[in-house]
Design a protein around this motif. Structure first.
Motif, PDB file in Angstrom:
ATOM      1  N   UNK A  38       0.838  -1.205   0.000  1.00 47.32           N
ATOM      2  CA  UNK A  38       0.000   0.000   0.000  1.00 47.32           C
ATOM      3  C   UNK A  38       0.870   1.251   0.000  1.00 47.32           C
ATOM      4  N   UNK A  39       1.940   1.235   0.765  1.00 49.11           N
ATOM      5  CA  UNK A  39       2.854   2.377   0.816  1.00 49.11           C
ATOM      6  C   UNK A  39       3.513   2.620  -0.540  1.00 49.11           C
ATOM      7  N   UNK A  40       3.951   1.571  -1.193  1.00 48.43           N
ATOM      8  CA  UNK A  40       4.576   1.720  -2.508  1.00 48.43           C
ATOM      9  C   UNK A  40       3.565   2.238  -3.534  1.00 48.43           C
ATOM     10  N   UNK A  41       2.346   1.725  -3.488  1.00 51.18           N
ATOM     11  CA  UNK A  41       1.315   2.182  -4.425  1.00 51.18           C
ATOM     12  C   UNK A  41       0.936   3.636  -4.146  1.00 51.18           C
ATOM     13  N   UNK A  42       0.913   4.030  -2.889  1.00 49.62           N
ATOM     14  CA  UNK A  42       0.523   5.395  -2.542  1.00 49.62           C
ATOM     15  C   UNK A  42       1.626   6.412  -2.828  1.00 49.62           C
ATOM     16  N   UNK A  43       2.864   6.067  -2.532  1.00 51.33           N
ATOM     17  CA  UNK A  43       3.963   7.030  -2.642  1.00 51.33           C
ATOM     18  C   UNK A  43       4.715   6.909  -3.962  1.00 51.33           C
ATOM     19  N   UNK A  45       3.916   6.766  -7.303  1.00 56.06           N
ATOM     20  CA  UNK A  45       3.657   7.728  -8.379  1.00 56.06           C
ATOM     21  C   UNK A  45       4.149   9.137  -8.065  1.00 56.06           C
ATOM     22  N   UNK A  46       4.004   9.563  -6.823  1.00 58.73           N
ATOM     23  CA  UNK A  46       4.494  10.882  -6.425  1.00 58.73           C
ATOM     24  C   UNK A  46       6.014  10.971  -6.595  1.00 58.73           C
ATOM     25  N   UNK A  47       6.718   9.951  -6.118  1.00 52.06           N
ATOM     26  CA  UNK A  47       8.174   9.959  -6.249  1.00 52.06           C
ATOM     27  C   UNK A  47       8.604   9.893  -7.715  1.00 52.06           C
ATOM     28  N   UNK A  48       7.885   9.139  -8.526  1.00 53.63           N
ATOM     29  CA  UNK A  48       8.220   9.054  -9.948  1.00 53.63           C
ATOM     30  C   UNK A  48       8.048  10.408 -10.633  1.00 53.63           C
ATOM     31  N   UNK A  49       6.959  11.125 -10.303  1.00 56.56           N
ATOM     32  CA  UNK A  49       6.755  12.458 -10.887  1.00 56.56           C
ATOM     33  C   UNK A  49       7.836  13.429 -10.429  1.00 56.56           C
ATOM     34  N   UNK A  50       8.190  13.376  -9.157  1.00 54.59           N
ATOM     35  CA  UNK A  50       9.241  14.259  -8.645  1.00 54.59           C
ATOM     36  C   UNK A  50      10.573  13.959  -9.324  1.00 54.59           C
ATOM     37  N   UNK A  51      10.907  12.690  -9.459  1.00 52.63           N
ATOM     38  CA  UNK A  51      12.168  12.318 -10.082  1.00 52.63           C
ATOM     39  C   UNK A  51      12.174  12.688 -11.554  1.00 52.63           C
ATOM     40  N   UNK A  52      11.053  12.469 -12.239  1.00 56.18           N
ATOM     41  CA  UNK A  52      10.974  12.824 -13.658  1.00 56.18           C
ATOM     42  C   UNK A  52      11.104  14.334 -13.844  1.00 56.18           C
TER      43      UNK A  52
END
Length: 72
Positions: A38-43, A45-52
């Motif tokens: 659940x933590x990976x699914x919740x966080x 996408x946010x981390x991927x957008x920040x990194x991108x």
């Protein structure tokens, strides 16, 4: 062994099978595995957008300064 299975990344099905066959604390292991997913699914996408966004800004600043051309 319970802590190892509760926190190990990877196949949830394999962790469940090992936990069931070794008489470990199955509810604890599955609760932590579920929380991890659940933590990976919740966080994630946010981390991927920040990194991108961070990597595209770094790339565009390299191109604007001409440092990529100097290295070529």
């Amino acid at each position: 062994m319970t802590a190892y299975l509760a926190t190990s990344p990877g196949g949830l099905d394999a962790v469940a099978i090992i936990a069931a066959s070794t008489k470990l604390d199955m509810p604890f292991i599955m609760a932590l595995q579920t929380a991890r997913i659940v933590l990976v699914i919740a966080i994630g996408p946010y981390l991927a957008r920040k990194f991108a966004g961070w990597s595209s800004k770094a790339f565009s600043s390299e191109v604007a300064s001409g440092s990529r051309e100097e290295n070529a």
